[in-house]
Design a protein around this motif. Structure first.
Motif, mmCIF file in Angstrom:
data_model
loop_
_atom_site.group_PDB
_atom_site.id
_atom_site.type_symbol
_atom_site.label_atom_id
_atom_site.label_comp_id
_atom_site.label_asym_id
_atom_site.label_seq_id
_atom_site.Cartn_x
_atom_site.Cartn_y
_atom_site.Cartn_z
ATOM 1 N N LEU A 52 0.707 -0.980 0.261
ATOM 2 C CA LEU A 52 -0.624 -0.039 0.348
ATOM 3 C C LEU A 52 0.614 1.278 -0.122
ATOM 4 O O LEU A 52 0.338 2.047 -0.854
ATOM 5 C CB LEU A 52 -1.305 0.079 1.456
ATOM 6 C CG LEU A 52 -2.032 -0.612 1.204
ATOM 7 C CD1 LEU A 52 -2.755 -0.957 2.822
ATOM 8 C CD2 LEU A 52 -2.917 -0.457 0.285
ATOM 9 N N THR A 53 1.451 1.594 0.534
ATOM 10 C CA THR A 53 3.164 2.301 0.815
ATOM 11 C C THR A 53 3.632 2.435 -0.518
ATOM 12 O O THR A 53 3.128 3.594 -1.091
ATOM 13 C CB THR A 53 4.006 2.177 1.753
ATOM 14 O OG1 THR A 53 3.295 2.170 2.765
ATOM 15 C CG2 THR A 53 4.570 3.672 2.210
ATOM 16 N N GLY A 56 1.114 3.558 -2.874
ATOM 17 C CA GLY A 56 -0.202 5.221 -2.227
ATOM 18 C C GLY A 56 0.628 6.283 -3.376
ATOM 19 O O GLY A 56 0.672 7.267 -3.415
ATOM 20 N N ASN A 57 2.529 5.994 -2.775
ATOM 21 C CA ASN A 57 3.286 7.207 -3.110
ATOM 22 C C ASN A 57 3.779 7.212 -4.716
ATOM 23 O O ASN A 57 4.089 8.092 -5.275
ATOM 24 C CB ASN A 57 4.675 6.969 -2.566
ATOM 25 C CG ASN A 57 4.454 7.538 -1.033
ATOM 26 O OD1 ASN A 57 4.130 8.319 0.103
ATOM 27 N ND2 ASN A 57 4.819 6.363 -0.117
ATOM 28 N N SER A 82 7.124 12.221 -2.253
ATOM 29 C CA SER A 82 6.596 10.823 -2.364
ATOM 30 C C SER A 82 7.874 9.458 -3.028
ATOM 31 O O SER A 82 7.386 8.138 -3.100
ATOM 32 C CB SER A 82 5.415 10.722 -3.301
ATOM 33 O OG SER A 82 4.579 11.979 -2.506
ATOM 34 N N PRO A 302 0.961 9.439 1.810
ATOM 35 C CA PRO A 302 0.059 9.517 0.685
ATOM 36 C C PRO A 302 -1.340 9.928 1.011
ATOM 37 O O PRO A 302 -2.236 10.944 1.256
ATOM 38 C CB PRO A 302 0.093 8.604 -0.232
ATOM 39 C CG PRO A 302 0.574 7.073 0.492
ATOM 40 C CD PRO A 302 1.566 7.651 1.326
ATOM 41 N N LEU A 303 -1.923 9.339 2.365
ATOM 42 C CA LEU A 303 -3.468 9.313 2.955
ATOM 43 C C LEU A 303 -3.525 11.206 3.288
ATOM 44 O O LEU A 303 -4.284 11.424 3.081
ATOM 45 C CB LEU A 303 -3.287 8.783 4.424
ATOM 46 C CG LEU A 303 -3.435 7.204 4.106
ATOM 47 C CD1 LEU A 303 -3.291 5.926 5.109
ATOM 48 C CD2 LEU A 303 -4.740 6.620 2.923
ATOM 49 N N SER A 306 -3.022 13.035 0.318
ATOM 50 C CA SER A 306 -3.883 13.157 -0.564
ATOM 51 C C SER A 306 -5.742 13.871 0.149
ATOM 52 O O SER A 306 -6.762 13.732 -1.277
ATOM 53 C CB SER A 306 -4.137 11.546 -1.305
ATOM 54 O OG SER A 306 -4.935 10.618 -0.081
#
Length: 326
Positions: A52-53, A56-57, A82, A302-303, A306
């Motif tokens: 997910l990291t 997302g980035n 990122s 990213p969370l 975003s």
């Protein structure tokens, strides 16, 4: 640089002053010593977090790259940050995942110091880049009329290059010096990554000068950049409070809030680990603190950006829409 570190490690094994020692050729990264079922659970959790990291980035990098309207300094810095996060988390987590499924949990001597080098270099580059991002917000809010003349595309690129170069040079000498120390056993590192603290403890001879140099450089890069960020946002806060418009104040705070959240997560755990080595933190505390800035912060980056930024959400939706993902 990689060749230099490998060459230093080879020369260390053949060095005359320590020829009587049985040189350590590999280390054991103990990681989390627990039951097999818990190891599998942690492996699944860390694998999901890592995937997910990176996703997302990577999505933020792609969205900022594809959306030409976001090719401005603030988003260029965010895109680079990122991109840094992807490599930063990749410098340690894959080896952690392998060790969860391995009985030996070994890492070669050269591999240990290469991990040490890239993990610390990428982390140092992040420290410098976070300071540059704070400087960018300071110029945009405190000197809006001069912002476009100062923060040009050329100057923005220069700042990013300086962050990368300084990051990869900052810990080069200490790492080379540590790799030249004699390691004759034991070779068990009670940590999740190759870290200077355990390595100093495993060395057969003390090196107070090298140890002091390592912690001094850590303190300088952490405290220096943190104080710079703190000073920048103090000036930003004073400028925002003087704004007559409530809408303007809200927009300024929302722009800076994401960056401050990432700074708090990243620097908080760093200070626990590398600025206060004399506090005698337990191995468990060190492992958790390391995981916090090595995995948790890159995961939330990213969370945080975003969810709090309409432009990034729009760019992500556009890119994902083109890929028929949403």
């Amino acid at each position: 640089i990689c060749f230099l570190i490998l060459q230093v490690s080879d020369s260390m094994n053949a060095s005359e002053p320590y020829s009587s020692f049985a040189s350590v050729r590999e280390f054991i990264l103990l990681g989390f010593s627990c039951e097999w079922k818990i190891q599998i659970l942690l492996f699944s959790l860390f694998t999901t977090t890592y995937a997910l990291t990176v996703t997302g980035n990577g999505a933020i990098v792609c969205a900022l790259w594809c959306e030409w309207r976001l090719h401005i300094p603030m988003y260029r810095f965010l895109g680079n940050f990122s991109f840094l996060e992807i490599w930063y988390v990749s410098s340690t987590v894959p080896k952690m995942l392998v060790n969860f499924l391995s009985d030996k949990k070994t890492i070669s001597f050269a591999g240990c110091f290469l991990q040490f080098y890239f993990f610390f270099s990428l982390g140092t580059s992040e420290c410098f880049l976070l300071a540059v991002m704070a400087f960018d917000r300071y110029l945009a809010i405190c000197h809006p009329l001069h912002y476009t003349n100062i923060m040009t595309g050329h100057f923005c690129t220069k700042l990013v290059i300086i962050c990368w170069v300084c990051g990869f040079l900052w810990f080069l000498l200490p790492i080379v010096f540590i790799s030249q120390m004699p390691f004759c056993g034991p070779n068990i590192i009670d940590h999740v990554v190759c870290d200077p603290g355990p390595l100093f403890a495993l060395a057969c001879a003390s090196a107070p000068t090298t140890q002091q140099l390592c912690y001094t450089l850590s303190s300088l890069v952490i405290f220096g950049n943190f104080l710079f960020i703190l000073g920048s946002y103090t000036l930003v806060l004073l400028a925002v409070l003087r704004m007559p418009s409530a809408t303007g104040r809200h927009k300024a705070f929302s722009t800076c809030g994401s960056h401050l959240a990432v700074v708090s997560l990243f620097y908080g755990s760093l200070m626990v680990m590398y600025v206060s080595p004399g506090l005698g933190h337990s191995a468990g505390v060190k492992k958790v603190a390391t995981l916090f800035y090595a995995m948790v912060t890159p995961f939330f980056n990213p969370l945080i950006y975003s969810l709090r930024n309409k432009e990034i959400k729009a760019a992500l939706s556009k890119v994902l829409g083109h890929l028929n993902i949403i």
